[in-house]
Design an enzyme around this catalytic site. Sequence first.
Site, PDB file in Angstrom:
ATOM      1  N   LYS A 192      11.055  28.246  68.187  1.00  0.00           N
ATOM      2  CA  LYS A 192      12.310  27.924  68.836  1.00  0.00           C
ATOM      3  C   LYS A 192      13.228  29.134  68.976  1.00  0.00           C
ATOM      4  O   LYS A 192      13.862  29.313  70.014  1.00  0.00           O
ATOM      5  CB  LYS A 192      13.005  26.851  68.005  1.00  0.00           C
ATOM      6  CG  LYS A 192      13.978  26.002  68.746  1.00  0.00           C
ATOM      7  CD  LYS A 192      14.265  24.748  67.921  1.00  0.00           C
ATOM      8  CE  LYS A 192      14.641  25.056  66.493  1.00  0.00           C
ATOM      9  NZ  LYS A 192      15.964  25.710  66.374  1.00  0.00           N
ATOM     10  N   ARG A 215      20.324  18.035  63.418  1.00  0.00           N
ATOM     11  CA  ARG A 215      19.042  17.884  62.716  1.00  0.00           C
ATOM     12  C   ARG A 215      18.863  16.471  62.200  1.00  0.00           C
ATOM     13  O   ARG A 215      17.773  16.128  61.743  1.00  0.00           O
ATOM     14  CB  ARG A 215      18.964  18.864  61.546  1.00  0.00           C
ATOM     15  CG  ARG A 215      18.592  20.265  61.974  1.00  0.00           C
ATOM     16  CD  ARG A 215      18.376  21.165  60.783  1.00  0.00           C
ATOM     17  NE  ARG A 215      17.167  20.786  60.053  1.00  0.00           N
ATOM     18  CZ  ARG A 215      16.354  21.674  59.492  1.00  0.00           C
ATOM     19  NH1 ARG A 215      16.627  22.947  59.565  1.00  0.00           N
ATOM     20  NH2 ARG A 215      15.283  21.271  58.844  1.00  0.00           N
ATOM     21  N   ARG A 270       4.196  34.537  58.004  1.00  0.00           N
ATOM     22  CA  ARG A 270       5.279  35.190  58.727  1.00  0.00           C
ATOM     23  C   ARG A 270       5.885  36.369  57.965  1.00  0.00           C
ATOM     24  O   ARG A 270       6.093  36.300  56.756  1.00  0.00           O
ATOM     25  CB  ARG A 270       6.367  34.153  59.018  1.00  0.00           C
ATOM     26  CG  ARG A 270       7.339  34.605  60.060  1.00  0.00           C
ATOM     27  CD  ARG A 270       8.131  33.439  60.563  1.00  0.00           C
ATOM     28  NE  ARG A 270       9.085  33.001  59.551  1.00  0.00           N
ATOM     29  CZ  ARG A 270      10.265  32.477  59.862  1.00  0.00           C
ATOM     30  NH1 ARG A 270      10.609  32.319  61.111  1.00  0.00           N
ATOM     31  NH2 ARG A 270      11.089  32.078  58.909  1.00  0.00           N
ATOM     32  N   ARG A 322       9.579  36.409  53.138  1.00  0.00           N
ATOM     33  CA  ARG A 322      10.528  35.668  52.326  1.00  0.00           C
ATOM     34  C   ARG A 322       9.772  34.814  51.308  1.00  0.00           C
ATOM     35  O   ARG A 322       8.701  34.310  51.580  1.00  0.00           O
ATOM     36  CB  ARG A 322      11.394  34.764  53.204  1.00  0.00           C
ATOM     37  CG  ARG A 322      12.169  35.516  54.257  1.00  0.00           C
ATOM     38  CD  ARG A 322      13.193  34.644  54.914  1.00  0.00           C
ATOM     39  NE  ARG A 322      12.649  33.319  55.248  1.00  0.00           N
ATOM     40  CZ  ARG A 322      13.296  32.415  55.953  1.00  0.00           C
ATOM     41  NH1 ARG A 322      14.497  32.690  56.413  1.00  0.00           N
ATOM     42  NH2 ARG A 322      12.767  31.243  56.206  1.00  0.00           N
ATOM     43  N   ARG A 376       9.158  22.160  53.690  1.00  0.00           N
ATOM     44  CA  ARG A 376      10.251  22.385  54.644  1.00  0.00           C
ATOM     45  C   ARG A 376       9.952  21.686  55.976  1.00  0.00           C
ATOM     46  O   ARG A 376      10.816  21.057  56.569  1.00  0.00           O
ATOM     47  CB  ARG A 376      10.409  23.902  54.859  1.00  0.00           C
ATOM     48  CG  ARG A 376      11.628  24.313  55.641  1.00  0.00           C
ATOM     49  CD  ARG A 376      12.145  25.676  55.192  1.00  0.00           C
ATOM     50  NE  ARG A 376      11.135  26.722  55.222  1.00  0.00           N
ATOM     51  CZ  ARG A 376      11.037  27.647  56.174  1.00  0.00           C
ATOM     52  NH1 ARG A 376      11.868  27.636  57.183  1.00  0.00           N
ATOM     53  NH2 ARG A 376      10.112  28.576  56.121  1.00  0.00           N
TER      54      ARG A 376
END
Length: 247
Positions: free
Chosen positions: A39, A114, A154, A187, A198
């Site tokens: 996104k 959300r 990532r 991270r 998540r």
Amino acid sequence: MMLRVVLSDSFPGEGNTATMALHNHGEVVLLLGAPGAGKGTQARFLAEALGVPHVASGDLLRVNHQRGTPLGRAAQEYMDRGDLVPDALVVDMIVDRLDEPDATRGALLDGFPRTVPQAKALEKRLMQRGGGRIRRAIYVDVPTDVLVERLAGRWLCRTCQATYHETFNPPEVAGFCDRCDGELYQRSDDQREVVANRVAVYLRDTLPVVERYARAGVLQRVDGNQSITEVKTALLNAIAEDEAVPA
Ligand SMILES: [Zn+2]
């Protein structure tokens, strides 16, 4: 009628006129998608295609904090206590943002709502502005296992926040950003189990929002499980002028 937009070498901002027109500053296009749906990459592209600002809820919090606005100070009080910033406060920041000159033709909203309560709060405030509404909600749809796979590999640039993926989008030199030569890092919450949780939380909270806009007839689903170029084409089709709105 749906205009098909063929994406060749020309990208929006280069004279593409086939995108829908937002009519006033109360009109908002929502970009919905789970973490890992790509996104962030697509939002700027889409905002440019629409000719409206890209408004990310996280950025709004930062900007209001930096400027020391009353809303920013109020939000900071919650964060200092370790509490979540109330939905109403974020909605106020969004509505304030819509009053800025670059948003006279609306905005692309990214990262909010959300949850269904957030969606309701936003819709109510838009309506109170006089005719404001969710013009369209675009859901970038990616299978759960693909989301987890993407996020778990990532890497981010410390300097420019560019994102890389060890499998799908590796940097030319391992550990360093192609754009700025900054150091790449992973991270701690990009661990697989953390990522899976998540994604599950996002889907639990946000799929009802997607269904809400499907029922309202303003939802466009975009298949996010394809190449970036293909997703861009699908996004352009999603915002192509589909019908004349009765005056
Ligand atoms: Zn960089």
